[in-house]
Scaffold this active site. Structure first.
Site, PDB file in Angstrom:
ATOM      1  N   ASP A  10       0.866  -1.137  -0.238  1.00 46.71           N
ATOM      2  CA  ASP A  10       0.011  -0.113   0.047  1.00 46.71           C
ATOM      3  C   ASP A  10       0.957   1.014  -0.029  1.00 46.71           C
ATOM      4  O   ASP A  10       2.093   1.160   0.511  1.00 46.71           O
ATOM      5  CB  ASP A  10      -0.758   0.028   1.263  1.00 46.71           C
ATOM      6  CG  ASP A  10      -2.087   0.724   0.972  1.00 46.71           C
ATOM      7  OD1 ASP A  10      -3.214   0.120   0.899  1.00 46.71           O
ATOM      8  OD2 ASP A  10      -2.300   1.929   1.097  1.00 46.71           O
ATOM      9  N   ASN A  32      -5.735  -4.508  -6.676  1.00 44.94           N
ATOM     10  CA  ASN A  32      -6.832  -4.038  -5.953  1.00 44.94           C
ATOM     11  C   ASN A  32      -6.899  -2.607  -5.552  1.00 44.94           C
ATOM     12  O   ASN A  32      -7.807  -1.969  -5.403  1.00 44.94           O
ATOM     13  CB  ASN A  32      -7.104  -4.895  -4.500  1.00 44.94           C
ATOM     14  CG  ASN A  32      -8.133  -4.227  -3.889  1.00 44.94           C
ATOM     15  OD1 ASN A  32      -9.438  -4.292  -3.994  1.00 44.94           O
ATOM     16  ND2 ASN A  32      -7.574  -3.672  -2.632  1.00 44.94           N
ATOM     17  N   TYR A  43     -14.262   7.823 -12.570  1.00 44.75           N
ATOM     18  CA  TYR A  43     -13.977   6.499 -11.584  1.00 44.75           C
ATOM     19  C   TYR A  43     -14.611   5.252 -12.772  1.00 44.75           C
ATOM     20  O   TYR A  43     -13.904   4.149 -12.843  1.00 44.75           O
ATOM     21  CB  TYR A  43     -14.682   6.630 -10.363  1.00 44.75           C
ATOM     22  CG  TYR A  43     -14.685   5.364  -9.470  1.00 44.75           C
ATOM     23  CD1 TYR A  43     -13.634   4.939  -8.679  1.00 44.75           C
ATOM     24  CD2 TYR A  43     -15.678   4.156  -9.764  1.00 44.75           C
ATOM     25  CE1 TYR A  43     -13.529   3.716  -8.050  1.00 44.75           C
ATOM     26  CE2 TYR A  43     -15.745   3.252  -8.803  1.00 44.75           C
ATOM     27  CZ  TYR A  43     -14.556   2.922  -8.041  1.00 44.75           C
ATOM     28  OH  TYR A  43     -14.644   1.740  -7.356  1.00 44.75           O
ATOM     29  N   LYS A  47     -12.420   2.093 -14.227  1.00 41.59           N
ATOM     30  CA  LYS A  47     -12.909   0.529 -13.841  1.00 41.59           C
ATOM     31  C   LYS A  47     -13.248  -0.053 -15.165  1.00 41.59           C
ATOM     32  O   LYS A  47     -13.105  -1.257 -15.352  1.00 41.59           O
ATOM     33  CB  LYS A  47     -13.974   0.938 -12.730  1.00 41.59           C
ATOM     34  CG  LYS A  47     -13.748   1.135 -11.487  1.00 41.59           C
ATOM     35  CD  LYS A  47     -12.353   0.106 -10.880  1.00 41.59           C
ATOM     36  CE  LYS A  47     -11.996   0.521  -9.415  1.00 41.59           C
ATOM     37  NZ  LYS A  47     -10.912  -0.490  -9.088  1.00 41.59           N
ATOM     38  N   ILE A  67     -19.543  -1.645  -0.843  1.00 40.78           N
ATOM     39  CA  ILE A  67     -19.292  -2.256   0.227  1.00 40.78           C
ATOM     40  C   ILE A  67     -18.375  -1.024   1.215  1.00 40.78           C
ATOM     41  O   ILE A  67     -17.888   0.004   0.789  1.00 40.78           O
ATOM     42  CB  ILE A  67     -17.856  -2.992  -0.076  1.00 40.78           C
ATOM     43  CG1 ILE A  67     -18.209  -3.870  -1.365  1.00 40.78           C
ATOM     44  CG2 ILE A  67     -17.260  -3.690   0.879  1.00 40.78           C
ATOM     45  CD1 ILE A  67     -19.225  -4.889  -1.193  1.00 40.78           C
ATOM     46  N   THR A 101     -16.336   0.658   3.235  1.00 45.77           N
ATOM     47  CA  THR A 101     -14.800   0.963   3.503  1.00 45.77           C
ATOM     48  C   THR A 101     -14.569   2.526   3.409  1.00 45.77           C
ATOM     49  O   THR A 101     -15.790   3.210   3.324  1.00 45.77           O
ATOM     50  CB  THR A 101     -14.131   0.401   2.198  1.00 45.77           C
ATOM     51  OG1 THR A 101     -14.232   1.264   0.829  1.00 45.77           O
ATOM     52  CG2 THR A 101     -14.486  -1.160   2.123  1.00 45.77           C
TER      53      THR A 101
HETATM   54  N1  LIG Z   1     -16.006  -0.218  -1.393  1.00 45.45           N
HETATM   55  C1  LIG Z   1     -16.839  -0.192  -2.703  1.00 45.45           C
HETATM   56  O1  LIG Z   1     -17.966  -0.019  -2.213  1.00 45.45           O
HETATM   57  C2  LIG Z   1     -16.168  -0.726  -3.634  1.00 45.45           C
HETATM   58  C3  LIG Z   1     -16.917  -1.098  -4.954  1.00 45.45           C
HETATM   59  C4  LIG Z   1     -16.533  -1.517  -6.015  1.00 45.45           C
HETATM   60  C5  LIG Z   1     -14.985  -1.405  -6.325  1.00 45.45           C
HETATM   61  N2  LIG Z   1     -14.275  -1.307  -5.161  1.00 45.45           N
HETATM   62  C6  LIG Z   1     -12.830  -1.076  -5.602  1.00 45.45           C
HETATM   63  O2  LIG Z   1     -12.182  -1.924  -4.378  1.00 45.45           O
HETATM   64  C7  LIG Z   1     -10.682  -1.605  -4.245  1.00 45.45           C
HETATM   65  C8  LIG Z   1     -10.595  -1.471  -2.821  1.00 45.45           C
HETATM   66  O3  LIG Z   1     -11.350  -0.357  -2.508  1.00 45.45           O
HETATM   67  P1  LIG Z   1     -11.941  -0.337  -0.730  1.00 45.45           P
HETATM   68  O4  LIG Z   1     -13.185  -0.001  -1.066  1.00 45.45           O
HETATM   69  O5  LIG Z   1     -11.230  -1.289  -0.162  1.00 45.45           O
HETATM   70  O6  LIG Z   1     -11.218   1.253  -0.439  1.00 45.45           O
HETATM   71  P2  LIG Z   1     -10.020   1.716   0.805  1.00 45.45           P
HETATM   72  O7  LIG Z   1      -9.952   3.042   0.430  1.00 45.45           O
HETATM   73  O8  LIG Z   1     -10.773   1.135   1.951  1.00 45.45           O
HETATM   74  O9  LIG Z   1      -8.949   1.003   0.332  1.00 45.45           O
HETATM   75  C9  LIG Z   1      -8.045   1.313  -1.027  1.00 45.45           C
HETATM   76  C10 LIG Z   1      -6.640   1.308  -0.579  1.00 45.45           C
HETATM   77  O10 LIG Z   1      -5.815   1.464  -1.755  1.00 45.45           O
HETATM   78  C11 LIG Z   1      -4.647   2.350  -1.310  1.00 45.45           C
HETATM   79  N3  LIG Z   1      -4.100   3.067  -2.608  1.00 45.45           N
HETATM   80  C12 LIG Z   1      -4.751   4.106  -3.131  1.00 45.45           C
HETATM   81  N4  LIG Z   1      -4.010   4.822  -3.883  1.00 45.45           N
HETATM   82  C13 LIG Z   1      -2.869   3.892  -3.876  1.00 45.45           C
HETATM   83  C14 LIG Z   1      -1.668   4.128  -4.784  1.00 45.45           C
HETATM   84  N5  LIG Z   1      -1.424   4.706  -5.510  1.00 45.45           N
HETATM   85  N6  LIG Z   1      -0.651   2.951  -4.355  1.00 45.45           N
HETATM   86  C15 LIG Z   1      -0.962   1.870  -3.558  1.00 45.45           C
HETATM   87  N7  LIG Z   1      -2.042   1.952  -2.859  1.00 45.45           N
HETATM   88  C16 LIG Z   1      -2.896   2.945  -3.101  1.00 45.45           C
HETATM   89  C17 LIG Z   1      -5.113   3.296  -0.253  1.00 45.45           C
HETATM   90  O11 LIG Z   1      -3.996   3.565   0.510  1.00 45.45           O
HETATM   91  C18 LIG Z   1      -6.097   1.890   0.613  1.00 45.45           C
HETATM   92  O12 LIG Z   1      -5.604   1.465   1.625  1.00 45.45           O
HETATM   93  C19 LIG Z   1     -10.753  -0.396  -5.248  1.00 45.45           C
HETATM   94  O13 LIG Z   1     -10.159  -0.650  -6.497  1.00 45.45           O
HETATM   95  C20 LIG Z   1     -12.054   0.071  -5.544  1.00 45.45           C
HETATM   96  O14 LIG Z   1     -12.181   0.825  -6.710  1.00 45.45           O
HETATM   97  C21 LIG Z   1     -14.843  -0.692  -3.943  1.00 45.45           C
END
Ligand SMILES: NC(=O)c1ccc[n+]([C@@H]2O[C@H](COP(=O)([O-])OP(=O)(O)OC[C@H]3O[C@@H](n4cnc5c(N)ncnc54)[C@H](O)[C@@H]3O)[C@@H](O)[C@H]2O)c1
Length: 252
Positions: free
Chosen positions: A39, A90, A159, A163, A192, A194
């Site tokens: 991360d 991810n 976004y 994606k 989700i 988060t």
């Molecule tokens: N939460 C949702 O509803 C949801 C829905 C669809 C897709 N997603 C996708 O799931 C994935 C995880 O998201 P999440 O919901 O756990 O969010 P989150 O913000 O809890 O976690 C994302 C993590 O990615 C890290 N990150 C961001 N930019 C970075 C970079 N340049 N280099 C390395 N790390 C980096 C952040 O520091 C964080 O720890 C993402 O790709 C997001 O687009 C999330």
């Protein structure tokens, strides 16, 4: 739950400092994998590793938009574990408030979103797959989103576009590496809870819960379990697929 599905596997997981990536790191370790948690947020990723017990885990700080940092993280994981079998791409961001309808987005916002959510996945796969090729095969899972496939977030154009690109990446990589024993799949989480979705108000969530068939938001562990399946040998005939885990949101 099968606790041994990932025994002997060596995984690298980006975005492991929070949310879905953290849940995946914990789940993979619980199922027996050695995990390199990556991360840009050092505190977050160290905290993730502190939550893992009973399996070897490594905290690596890297920004997925920087090729030298991604390459270094993969090399560090390979050095620590002797190779890699699983790549979970991810890491992602949302820029709610700045992302918008296309006529209103600043170029810097668009570029930042593509850099992290799309180029970051490309770089993770590029270097991660090199390590899998050296190991004689493996599995890749990329996190995408329903907003990349459906117009359900009209004010998150950048976004959604970032994606959408992940679908192309997953399918072209699945086609390219099948004969080299590398499976590539995607997971499509719905809403989700988060840090990424912390902007969602209680009222929004109530409305969402009324609409979605399962009647609630998801939690990161419910995505981590899909990732664990796709990364495991149980999914040996699954490649080029994007698994939906959205409580039925996109079924209606
Ligand atoms: N939460 C949702 O509803 C949801 C829905 C669809 C897709 N997603 C996708 O799931 C994935 C995880 O998201 P999440 O919901 O756990 O969010 P989150 O913000 O809890 O976690 C994302 C993590 O990615 C890290 N990150 C961001 N930019 C970075 C970079 N340049 N280099 C390395 N790390 C980096 C952040 O520091 C964080 O720890 C993402 O790709 C997001 O687009 C999330």
């Amino acid at each position: 739950m099968d606790q041994t599905r990932l025994r002997g596997k060596r995984a690298i997981i980006t975005g492991a400092g929070s949310g879905i990536g953290r849940a995946a790191a914990i789940r993979f370790a619980r199922e027996g994998a050695r995990v390199a948690a990556v991360d840009v947020n050092e505190r977050g990723v160290k905290e993730t590793v502190s939550l893992i017990s009973g399996s070897e885990a490594l905290a690596l700080v890297a920004d997925v938009t920087k090729e030298d940092q991604v390459e270094r993280a993969v090399k560090d994981a390979v050095k620590a574990f002797g190779g890699l079998d699983i790549v979970i791409s991810n890491a992602g961001i949302a820029m709610v408030g700045k992302d918008d309808r296309v006529d209103r987005i600043a170029l810097e916002v668009w570029q930042r979103m593509l850099d992290v959510n799309h180029t970051g996945m490309f770089l993770t796969c590029k270097h991660g797959i090199r390590a899998l090729l050296a190991s004689g095969g493996g599995a890749v899972v990329c996190t995408t989103s329903p907003t990349g496939l459906y117009g359900i977030a009209p004010e998150q154009t950048a976004y959604s576009a970032s994606k959408a690109g992940v679908y192309g990446l997953v399918r072209s990589m699945a086609a390219a590496y099948g004969k080299e024993m590398i499976r590539v799949n995607g997971v499509m989480p719905g809403y989700i809870k988060t840090a990424l979705t912390s902007w969602v108000t209680e009222e929004h969530e109530r409305e969402f819960s009324k609409m979605v068939p399962i009647g609630r938001a998801g939690v990161p562990e419910e995505i981590a379990s899909v990732m664990a399946f796709l990364a495991s040998d149980e999914a040996s005939y699954v490649t080029g697929a994007v698994y939906v885990a959205d409580g039925g949101w996109t079924a209606i």
